[in-house]
Structures are given as C-alpha cells and as structure tokens.
Design a protein around this motif. Structure first.
Motif, PDB file in Angstrom:
ATOM      1  N   GLY A  13       0.807  -1.148   0.048  1.00  0.00           N
ATOM      2  CA  GLY A  13       0.140   0.048   0.037  1.00  0.00           C
ATOM      3  C   GLY A  13       0.700   1.366   0.100  1.00  0.00           C
ATOM      4  N   GLU A  14       0.150   2.332  -0.327  1.00  0.00           N
ATOM      5  CA  GLU A  14       0.862   3.557  -0.568  1.00  0.00           C
ATOM      6  C   GLU A  14       1.050   4.193   0.915  1.00  0.00           C
ATOM      7  N   ASN A  15       0.161   4.276   1.898  1.00  0.00           N
ATOM      8  CA  ASN A  15       0.204   4.892   2.786  1.00  0.00           C
ATOM      9  C   ASN A  15       1.127   4.166   3.892  1.00  0.00           C
ATOM     10  N   SER A  16       2.273   4.850   4.387  1.00  0.00           N
ATOM     11  CA  SER A  16       3.332   4.210   4.962  1.00  0.00           C
ATOM     12  C   SER A  16       3.159   4.282   6.620  1.00  0.00           C
ATOM     13  N   LYS A  19       0.954   1.498   7.255  1.00  0.00           N
ATOM     14  CA  LYS A  19       1.580   0.121   7.281  1.00  0.00           C
ATOM     15  C   LYS A  19       2.549  -0.040   8.448  1.00  0.00           C
ATOM     16  N   SER A  38       4.994  -0.719  -1.752  1.00  0.00           N
ATOM     17  CA  SER A  38       4.111   0.123  -2.276  1.00  0.00           C
ATOM     18  C   SER A  38       3.065  -0.300  -3.353  1.00  0.00           C
ATOM     19  N   ASP A  39       3.727  -1.359  -3.933  1.00  0.00           N
ATOM     20  CA  ASP A  39       2.887  -2.005  -5.175  1.00  0.00           C
ATOM     21  C   ASP A  39       3.190  -3.360  -5.561  1.00  0.00           C
ATOM     22  N   ASP A  42       6.491  -4.254  -7.253  1.00  0.00           N
ATOM     23  CA  ASP A  42       7.527  -4.156  -6.687  1.00  0.00           C
ATOM     24  C   ASP A  42       8.021  -5.485  -5.893  1.00  0.00           C
ATOM     25  N   HIS A  63      -5.678  -0.134   1.880  1.00  0.00           N
ATOM     26  CA  HIS A  63      -6.229   0.916   0.739  1.00  0.00           C
ATOM     27  C   HIS A  63      -6.710   2.292   1.546  1.00  0.00           C
ATOM     28  N   SER A  70      -7.343   0.677  -8.289  1.00  0.00           N
ATOM     29  CA  SER A  70      -5.790   0.369  -8.038  1.00  0.00           C
ATOM     30  C   SER A  70      -5.508  -1.033  -6.965  1.00  0.00           C
ATOM     31  N   THR A  71      -6.654  -1.121  -6.068  1.00  0.00           N
ATOM     32  CA  THR A  71      -6.423  -2.182  -5.183  1.00  0.00           C
ATOM     33  C   THR A  71      -6.739  -3.350  -5.950  1.00  0.00           C
ATOM     34  N   GLN A  74      -4.286  -4.651  -7.830  1.00  0.00           N
ATOM     35  CA  GLN A  74      -3.042  -5.166  -6.817  1.00  0.00           C
ATOM     36  C   GLN A  74      -3.386  -6.606  -6.957  1.00  0.00           C
TER      37      GLN A  74
END
Length: 140
Positions: A13-16, A19, A38-39, A42, A63, A70-71, A74
C-alpha cells in the motif's frame, strides 16, 4: 506463540504510516511482516517474491482513498502470479461495491475501519487459516 498455520505477512500500500502501525500491531502478536511495499509489482519483480511465496504469506493490501481500482489491480496481479495466494484488504471506509470487487478479484478477507486490535488480529488469524472473512468495526 507458534501458530499451526503460516504467520508471514506482506503489506502492500501507499500509506506508509498505516503500514508502520499495522506492522507494529502484527509484530506484537508474533506475526512476521516479511515485506512492506507500495505496489504488487515491486514484490513480483525481485527475489522477495520467492521468499513470500515460500512462506505462504498473506498479502495484506492497505487501501485508502476513493479509487478502489488500483486495489483490484493489486489483487489481480498477485492472483496472476500465485493463484492460491491469500489476500486481505484493509480499507478506510465501507463501500459495498469495493467489497464485492475485492472478493470477485480473489480476496479472502476484507476489513473496514479496523479500530480494535484484538478483533483485527482474530480476523487476520481467520484469513490465515483460509476462511473467507469480512470485518466491519461498526459491527463490533
């Protein structure tokens, strides 16, 4: 505590910040966070994939925001590379269309507004033993 099922988790996910918080919660309950990316691409592009697949890790997708497409991408990406993968989504809001899209794409768990750590861990444990599970904190 030794679990009778794999306890490795890969966070996506994008939200570090979210996470990091989830990693602390999971580590405190003896889950092993083996990747935080992030993706999905990766993970799929390097040797980390072999480690994740060998450990039978749960892919936990974090998410946030309004674009659930985008989810779903993934989830699709993970499923294309490993059809038996267990995938759960942690979403920041409830939207029935998102939940349905996640399960149609192959998710095995979906968590909404996870605010209670004990309920979250129990939900993760259910997904880890391959039960289809949804959790809405509003129902707790």
């Amino acid at each position: 505590m030794r679990r009778p099922y794999p306890s490795a988790i890969a966070l996506v996910g994008e939200n570090s910040l979210r996470k990091v918080g989830l990693t602390r919660i999971l580590n405190s309950e003896n889950f092993q966070v083996i990747a935080s990316i992030s993706d999905a691409d990766d993970l799929l592009s390097d040797d980390a994939l072999q480690k994740v697949l060998a450990s039978q890790a749960l892919f936990l997708i974090v998410h946030s925001g309004d674009d659930f497409g985008s989810t779903v991408e993934q989830i699709d990406s993970f499923k294309r590379h490993h059809a038996d993968a267990r995938i759960a989504v942690v979403a920041d809001h409830y939207r029935l269309s998102d939940l349905v899209a996640a399960f149609r794409a192959g998710a095995t768990g979906y968590f909404i507004d996870v605010m209670n750590c004990d309920a979250f861990i129990q939900s993760i444990e259910l997904v880890m033993i391959c039960l289809l599970y949804t959790f809405d904190a509003a129902d707790d």
